[in-house]
Design an enzyme around this catalytic site. Structure first.
Site, PDB file in Angstrom:
ATOM      1  N   HIS A 118      -1.788  -7.367   3.270  1.00  0.00           N
ATOM      2  CA  HIS A 118      -1.785  -7.453   4.501  1.00  0.00           C
ATOM      3  C   HIS A 118      -3.247  -7.588   5.015  1.00  0.00           C
ATOM      4  CE1 HIS A 118       0.106  -4.422   6.506  1.00  0.00           C
ATOM      5  NE2 HIS A 118      -0.048  -3.890   4.755  1.00  0.00           N
ATOM      6  N   CYS A 154       1.962   2.128  12.367  1.00  0.00           N
ATOM      7  CA  CYS A 154       2.960   2.740  11.513  1.00  0.00           C
ATOM      8  C   CYS A 154       3.605   3.480  12.707  1.00  0.00           C
ATOM      9  CB  CYS A 154       2.460   3.034  10.357  1.00  0.00           C
ATOM     10  SG  CYS A 154       1.670   2.129   8.856  1.00  0.00           S
ATOM     11  N   GLY A 162       0.745  -1.169  -0.054  1.00  0.00           N
ATOM     12  CA  GLY A 162       0.003  -0.062   0.172  1.00  0.00           C
ATOM     13  C   GLY A 162       0.729   1.103  -0.115  1.00  0.00           C
TER      14      GLY A 162
END
Length: 385
Positions: A209, A335, A76
């Site tokens: 994922h 993240c 992504g």
């Protein structure tokens, strides 16, 4: 070791059996490891399998999506970067006056952290803030638009709060001034039904994922004839838009997960939404726990993300206590884990910093066990109260 309950699916999900089986079939095939760009028999067999997967992935974007509009890439983050740089530069080359890029203030870091590079390239960048409920109002975007805008990028659904953005209306506004529109759908793809033709986007990013596919594989839907400048050179793969030998093993795993999700999407989305609604109801009985967007019933949101703030606690403390109790959750975006600052998403929404520092994101998909969610709610309420 006691059972650990993973409630951090918005960060990454376990592989689905269909993805594992697809990769196993690839490993056992005669063309395993063959370059799909080679002219010999094994290369042609690999190429045939690659295009089969491309057609399958295209079908999940809507019946009118052409396989040639699917560009495979390494996840992504890369798909977002390809769209951001490739479309901005492609638009400027065709229309030199278009030197401005507008994105929402709640985008993923894979968009926001690339804005300085765009500025280095001579683009002006501008952030549009959401309303308190967590979505960008069309009027806010329209106020920022002009004939100098090359690209607008607003995500389909936020990865921290799960709140949907009014992408169809936002894309239409961008197109009225001649700008291109990209949507980061990494969090929303195959968790909610949509059709790229109905959304009206020019590009859309997805990743494996997040749906039970392999890590490190993704795709960019790039509408035909959309101005686009490739960011790398060195091969003609993916019609010259993304050079490099395709990872066919990862791609067939992506296909396996995507087809499994797509086949039961509406049914699973309803079930997961009911579970999330129930969890919001359980948790907010405590006056210390609040939904981050206000009233969760008043906004359109992803089925499997529950976003809360907990008064009097910091996220790290809550995560560690829940981990000790056997529950794996995150604070806002995984993240950004390790950051001691408040979530940029909640800050942009107007959530006070002290409240945002106690944020939690609980996320799951159709594989969630309702009993696990009940036990999680009990554990968190016990910690908080």
């Amino acid at each position: 070791m006691e059972k650990l309950v993973n409630l951090d699916y918005a960060a990454s999900t376990p592989m689905r059996p269909e993805a594992v089986a697809a990769q196993r079939a690839y490993d056992e095939s005669a063309y395993a490891g063959a370059n799909p760009n080679s002219l010999h028999t094994l290369g042609r067999a690999a190429q045939t399998r690659l295009e089969e997967a491309r057609r399958a992935i295209a079908s999940t974007f809507g019946s009118r999506t052409r396989p040639s509009e699917v560009v495979f890439c390494g996840g992504g983050t890369e798909a977002n970067a390809l769209a951001l740089f490739g479309m901005a530069e492609g638009m400027r080359r065709q229309h030199p006056q278009r030197t401005r890029v507008i994105v929402s203030a709640i985008e993923h870091d894979s968009i926001l952290d690339n804005l300085p590079r765009l500025r280095d390239w001579g683009f002006q960048t501008e952030l549009v803030k959401p309303c308190r409920a967590g979505y960008v109002e069309p009027a806010a975007l329209e106020a920022a638009l002009g004939d100098d805008v090359a690209l607008v990028s607003v995500m389909l659904a936020n990865n921290e709060t799960g709140v949907f953005q009014p992408v169809r209306e936002l894309a239409a506004s961008a197109h009225r001034v001649g700008a291109a529109f990209h949507a980061d759908a990494v969090q929303g793809w195959l968790h909610t039904p949509f059709d790229v033709a109905c959304l009206g986007v020019d590009a859309l990013s997805v990743a494996g994922h997040k749906i039970g596919g392999p890590v490190g594989i993704g795709a960019l839907y790039l509408k035909g004839r959309t101005p686009f400048s490739p960011q790398l050179r060195g091969g003609g793969q993916e019609a010259g838009r993304r050079p490099g030998t395709q990872d066919l093993r990862a791609i067939v795993g992506l296909e396996g997960a995507a087809l499994a999700c797509h086949a039961r999407l509406e049914k699973d989305a309803r079930r997961v939404r009911e579970l999330a609604d129930g969890l919001y109801a359980r948790l907010t009985v405590s006056d210390k726990i609040k939904a981050s967007m206000g009233d969760p019933a008043a906004v359109d949101r992803l089925p499997g993300i529950v976003s809360i703030t907990v008064d009097g606690f910091e996220s790290e403390e809550l995560i560690l206590k829940l981990d000790a109790a056997g529950f794996e959750v995150s604070a806002a975006s995984a993240c950004s884990s390790g950051s001691l600052d408040a979530s940029h998403v909640l800050t942009a929404m107007g959530v006070p910093r002290e409240q945002a520092l106690g944020s939690l994101r609980i996320s799951f998909d159709d594989r969630a066990d309702p009993a696990d969610l009940d036990r999680f709610a009990d554990a968190l309420l016990q910690i908080v109260c």
